[in-house]
Design a protein around this motif. Structure first.
Motif: not given
Length: 325
Positions: A69-90
């Motif tokens: 997902a882009f931030d409101p200004r289109g300058e940053r991206i948040v996303y999900v990284a999923a690995r072996a039974g867990a996921s994190d926000l980056w």
């Protein structure tokens, strides 16, 4: 045992992500070409995050990465990284370079171990706050408990960019899934009652209280809000497939706006004049991108004829779309 719908999500995400090499080892996928698209659009395929700009789509963030997902200004991206039974926000910058890790749900315990089962957690469906100061996401308050282990229901949390989080809304009887934020700071979220076999509903959340979005059918999912906050477009499950419906953000009479049988994952263009969405072309298997003109008048919101922009992209529909200038 783990909840049925969570197992489905985990299988889908891990099938795309867990077998992929780590980002520093992943080969760069060859660019793809389609019809011209104004602005920049994020999507997920082959377990990574892709950027469509002009007529070309290219991998921006290597696997495992999804639900961008882009931030409101289109300058940053948040996303999900999923690995072996867990996921994190980056969080990454506009070029895909890593800026911050917002959660640390992936424990050191080895995959497949009982220690990992009782330590790992999930976070999904991140969306930026309107001022770009943080992120909302559906996540668990705590790791699994009990014997056999049972996952805590997904609730909404606010994540500051330093990783600190605050609870926003929880329902002990339901999972909260994908979230959209209205200009009023109210939320529309997907709610799935525990034990309902995945019957997703759209709920409006304000002041810590939630109620069904008036007029929204069940099952309904993949909500998107128009830039002016007046309209919601969402997918409705129909006879094993799906199509897009719309209604006013305050609720009302739902109107079907596609008739493809597989349409889902809508997103408005930044100026609100276009709607992009995913659908499976007739006789094919994977999701491709479609585009239609949006018209709003006294009769409501309507779509013009849709046109297919991509061929054979096999886009991940659960990862959604994000569009910026």
């Amino acid at each position: 045992m783990r909840l049925h719908w969570l197992v489905i999500i985990a299988v889908l995400l891990l099938a795309a992500c867990s077998a992929a090499p780590s980002p520093d080892q992943s080969p760069v996928s060859a660019p793809l070409h389609g019809d011209e698209l104004p602005g920049r659009l994020l999507f997920s395929r082959e377990g990574g995050v892709w950027l469509w700009e002009g007529r070309t789509a290219r991998q921006l963030i290597a696997p495992p990465a999804t639900q961008p997902a882009f931030d409101p200004r289109g300058e940053r991206i948040v996303y999900v990284a999923a690995r072996a039974g867990a996921s994190d926000l980056w969080v990454a910058d506009g070029s895909g370079a890593m800026l911050a890790q917002l959660t640390r749900n992936d424990p050191a315990a080895p995959p497949g171990s009982i220690e990992r089962v009782y330590a790992a957690m999930w976070a999904f469906y991140p969306v930026w706050l309107p001022d770009g100061s943080g992120v909302l996401a559906a996540a668990q308050a705590a790791p699994p408990v009990g014997d056999p282990p049972a996952d805590a229901p997904f609730a909404i949390f606010r994540y500051a960019l330093n990783g600190q989080r605050q609870p926003v809304f929880a329902d002990a009887n339901a999972h909260i899934g994908r979230i959209v934020v209205l200009p009023s700071d109210e939320l529309i979220a997907v709610r799935t009652v525990l034990g309902s076999e995945g019957q997703q509903q759209l709920y409006r959340i304000a002041g810590g209280q939630a109620e069904p979005l008036p007029g929204a059918p069940t099952p309904a999912y993949d909500p998107a809000v128009s830039p002016d906050g007046k309209w919601v477009v969402f997918a409705v499950g129909i006879n094993g497939g799906s199509d897009l419906y719309t209604l006013p953000a305050a609720g009302g009479s739902p109107v079907r706006i596609t008739d493809l049988g597989t349409a889902r994952a809508p997103v408005f263009s930044p100026d609100g004049t276009l709607l992009a969405f995913l659908a499976i072309p007739p006789g094919e298997r994977g999701f491709d991108l479609y585009l239609a003109t949006v018209t709003v008048d006294d009769t409501g919101l309507r779509l013009g004829p849709s046109r297919r922009l991509s061929t054979g992209f096999a886009i991940n529909p659960d990862a959604g779309l994000s569009w910026t200038r």
